[in-house]
Design an enzyme around this catalytic site. Structure first.
Site, PDB file in Angstrom:
ATOM      1  N   GLY A   7       0.852  -1.188   0.000  1.00 28.80           N
ATOM      2  CA  GLY A   7       0.000   0.000   0.000  1.00 28.80           C
ATOM      3  C   GLY A   7       0.882   1.231   0.000  1.00 28.80           C
ATOM      4  O   GLY A   7       1.755   1.385   0.864  1.00 28.80           O
ATOM      5  N   LYS A 196     -12.622  -0.738  14.890  1.00 27.84           N
ATOM      6  CA  LYS A 196     -11.678  -0.339  15.938  1.00 27.84           C
ATOM      7  C   LYS A 196     -12.165  -0.830  17.306  1.00 27.84           C
ATOM      8  O   LYS A 196     -11.369  -1.286  18.130  1.00 27.84           O
ATOM      9  CB  LYS A 196     -11.503   1.179  15.935  1.00 27.84           C
ATOM     10  CG  LYS A 196     -10.733   1.664  14.709  1.00 27.84           C
ATOM     11  CD  LYS A 196     -10.860   3.159  14.524  1.00 27.84           C
ATOM     12  CE  LYS A 196      -9.977   3.674  13.396  1.00 27.84           C
ATOM     13  NZ  LYS A 196     -10.305   5.032  12.975  1.00 27.84           N
TER      14      LYS A 196
HETATM   15  P1  80F Z   1      -5.162   5.147   0.371  1.00 28.65           P
HETATM   16  O1  80F Z   1      -6.459   4.854  -0.306  1.00 28.65           O
HETATM   17  O2  80F Z   1      -4.534   6.484   0.235  1.00 28.65           O
HETATM   18  O3  80F Z   1      -4.059   4.062  -0.105  1.00 28.65           O
HETATM   19  C1  80F Z   1      -4.353   2.704  -0.161  1.00 28.65           C
HETATM   20  C2  80F Z   1      -3.240   1.960  -0.865  1.00 28.65           C
HETATM   21  O4  80F Z   1      -3.562   0.557  -0.814  1.00 28.65           O
HETATM   22  C3  80F Z   1      -3.041   2.303  -2.347  1.00 28.65           C
HETATM   23  O5  80F Z   1      -1.663   2.459  -2.617  1.00 28.65           O
HETATM   24  C4  80F Z   1      -3.545   1.059  -3.073  1.00 28.65           C
HETATM   25  O6  80F Z   1      -2.861   0.790  -4.280  1.00 28.65           O
HETATM   26  C5  80F Z   1      -3.189  -0.001  -2.054  1.00 28.65           C
HETATM   27  N1  80F Z   1      -3.876  -1.269  -2.282  1.00 28.65           N
HETATM   28  C6  80F Z   1      -5.191  -1.485  -2.515  1.00 28.65           C
HETATM   29  N2  80F Z   1      -5.406  -2.810  -2.699  1.00 28.65           N
HETATM   30  C7  80F Z   1      -4.208  -3.422  -2.570  1.00 28.65           C
HETATM   31  C8  80F Z   1      -3.753  -4.756  -2.679  1.00 28.65           C
HETATM   32  N3  80F Z   1      -4.603  -5.741  -2.936  1.00 28.65           N
HETATM   33  N4  80F Z   1      -2.425  -5.018  -2.492  1.00 28.65           N
HETATM   34  C9  80F Z   1      -1.550  -4.026  -2.242  1.00 28.65           C
HETATM   35  N5  80F Z   1      -1.921  -2.736  -2.132  1.00 28.65           N
HETATM   36  C10 80F Z   1      -3.222  -2.436  -2.297  1.00 28.65           C
HETATM   37  O7  80F Z   1      -5.416   4.778   1.918  1.00 28.65           O
HETATM   38  P2  80F Z   1      -4.674   5.366   3.206  1.00 28.65           P
HETATM   39  O8  80F Z   1      -5.386   6.541   3.738  1.00 28.65           O
HETATM   40  O9  80F Z   1      -3.226   5.449   2.904  1.00 28.65           O
HETATM   41  O10 80F Z   1      -4.939   4.183   4.272  1.00 28.65           O
HETATM   42  C11 80F Z   1      -4.230   2.991   4.191  1.00 28.65           C
HETATM   43  C12 80F Z   1      -4.676   2.056   5.308  1.00 28.65           C
HETATM   44  O11 80F Z   1      -4.419   2.673   6.581  1.00 28.65           O
HETATM   45  C13 80F Z   1      -6.176   1.726   5.280  1.00 28.65           C
HETATM   46  O12 80F Z   1      -6.377   0.366   5.641  1.00 28.65           O
HETATM   47  C14 80F Z   1      -6.758   2.638   6.367  1.00 28.65           C
HETATM   48  O13 80F Z   1      -7.916   2.124   6.974  1.00 28.65           O
HETATM   49  C15 80F Z   1      -5.616   2.691   7.375  1.00 28.65           C
HETATM   50  N6  80F Z   1      -5.622   3.855   8.227  1.00 28.65           N
HETATM   51  C16 80F Z   1      -5.738   5.094   7.669  1.00 28.65           C
HETATM   52  C17 80F Z   1      -5.819   6.190   8.477  1.00 28.65           C
HETATM   53  C18 80F Z   1      -5.780   7.567   7.895  1.00 28.65           C
HETATM   54  O14 80F Z   1      -5.837   8.539   8.634  1.00 28.65           O
HETATM   55  C19 80F Z   1      -6.046   6.036   9.944  1.00 28.65           C
HETATM   56  C20 80F Z   1      -5.564   4.748  10.433  1.00 28.65           C
HETATM   57  C21 80F Z   1      -5.521   3.685   9.582  1.00 28.65           C
HETATM   58  O15 80F Z   1     -10.389   7.614  11.666  1.00 28.65           O
HETATM   59  C22 80F Z   1     -10.543   7.769  10.437  1.00 28.65           C
HETATM   60  O16 80F Z   1     -11.120   8.752   9.982  1.00 28.65           O
HETATM   61  C23 80F Z   1     -10.064   6.690   9.502  1.00 28.65           C
HETATM   62  N7  80F Z   1     -10.705   6.841   8.225  1.00 28.65           N
HETATM   63  C24 80F Z   1      -8.573   6.780   9.270  1.00 28.65           C
HETATM   64  S1  80F Z   1      -7.690   6.078  10.479  1.00 28.65           S
HETATM   65  N8  80F Z   1      -5.657   7.710   6.566  1.00 28.65           N
END
Ligand code: 80F
Length: 308
Positions: A7, A196
């Site tokens: 990711g 969560k």
């Molecule tokens: P974003 O959509 O920017 O990036 C996702 C990445 O995953 C992309 O690079 C995509 O290519 C890749 N991907 C998708 N499918 C894949 C696969 N099969 N194999 C490999 N890569 C794959 O997402 P974010 O924002 O970077 O988030 C990434 C992860 O962190 C997610 O699981 C989120 O849930 C988690 N996360 C994000 C947070 C944030 O602030 C916080 C903590 C965890 O409280 C809130 O408001 C929450 N929405 C956020 S909590 N961005």
């Protein structure tokens, strides 16, 4: 230590930057996204091979997998199988992705234990604000209940709406700041908070529940009138998560000024822990790329120091 990043979106990019800025002594052996893998460390991602993360394990041979890919609440895949495969090979896993742990907590923890590998998941709840790792420094307490605000996006939206913004404006801001899930419905409908709460319940009450056992409601039915009505009684609507040893729920609730969570606004989250010894409240940012990345980085440092 060699890392494989899975990711490379908001959080993945922030994590890579932190590793370089803070000069953490690790090697990034490759980055895998939904498009494929790159077998080098470079800010610009370019696919070198169309391959899934689970297959890239063979080529990159990492010591640690850091999963920052999108959440899939249907079955936690492909991250769930990636964790099981990595852990069985003694490869440690650090994750910001809640879905595998919110669905199949016990299998992941037991596989890690059986193969003497570590799983770090601080960032899955409240990002870099200690929640999961906090429990490790509260030994011998009997936890009675936990309560909090666990989603940054919805708390930000509710705060901005109470200041006069429209729902759409507030959601757009939350997305621009990198708080929202790739599919923001997961924030809005309460799924993210419920995931969560399931993870916290498993950690704080030594249970094995899945998100499917959490009663939850999001902020879909909250509108300007609901928010203004709460204001008239000096209350605020907050998306509250609650669990004790018997019940759990996520629900929008009007709370008054006497409530410790009243001033937890914008992207801040909070966790109240009531135990037989004392009551603790921790407040801090619950979302944001750098904050979620820091949660993963803190796991990494603890792992390197041998204290995760
Ligand atoms: P974003 O959509 O920017 O990036 C996702 C990445 O995953 C992309 O690079 C995509 O290519 C890749 N991907 C998708 N499918 C894949 C696969 N099969 N194999 C490999 N890569 C794959 O997402 P974010 O924002 O970077 O988030 C990434 C992860 O962190 C997610 O699981 C989120 O849930 C988690 N996360 C994000 C947070 C944030 O602030 C916080 C903590 C965890 O409280 C809130 O408001 C929450 N929405 C956020 S909590 N961005």
């Amino acid at each position: 230590m060699k890392l494989m990043l899975v990711g490379y979106g908001n959080v993945g990019k922030a994590f890579r930057s932190l590793i370089h800025e803070r000069k953490i002594n690790v090697e990034i052996g490759g980055i895998v996204t939904s498009k494929g893998a790159m077998f080098k460390d470079s800010e610009k991602f370019e696919v070198e091979k169309k391959i899934m993360a689970i297959d890239a394990l063979e080529e990159i041979k990492p010591d640690i997998v850091v999963d920052m890919s999108v959440a899939n609440y249907k079955d936690g895949e492909p991250s769930y199988s990636l964790y099981i495969s990595a852990l069985r090979q003694g490869i440690h896993v650090i994750t910001t992705n809640k879905s595998p742990l919110a669905l199949r907590f016990k299998e992941i923890m037991e596989t890690a234990k059986m193969h003497n590998a570590k799983i770090g998941f601080q960032a899955t709840v409240m990002s870099g604000t200690p929640s999961i790792n906090l429990y490790k420094i509260l030994p011998c307490m009997k936890i009675i209940k936990i309560r909090g605000i666990l989603n940054g996006t919805t708390n930000y939206i509710l705060t901005r709406m109470s200041e006069g913004s429209s729902y759409n404006e507030a959601l757009k801001e939350a997305q621009e700041k990198g708080y929202a899930e790739a599919n923001p419905e997961l924030d809005i409908n309460g799924f993210d908070s419920a995931a969560k709460l399931a993870i916290l319940t498993n950690v704080y009450f030594q249970k094995n529940i899945s998100i499917n056992e959490v009663k939850f409601e999001g902020i879909k039915n909250i509108n300007r009138n609901t928010i203004d009505d709460a204001k008239k009684t000096n209350s605020k609507i907050k998306l509250i998560a609650y669990a004790d040893s018997k019940e759990n729920y996520v629900s929008p609730i009007a709370i008054d000024q006497k409530d410790e969570l009243f001033n937890v606004d914008y992207v801040n989250n909070a966790l109240q822990i009531e135990s037989d010894i004392e009551k603790i409240t921790i407040i801090g940012p619950g979302a944001g790329p750098i904050n979620a990345a820091y949660g993963a980085l803190s796991d990494l440092i603890l792992l390197i120091k041998g204290v995760l």
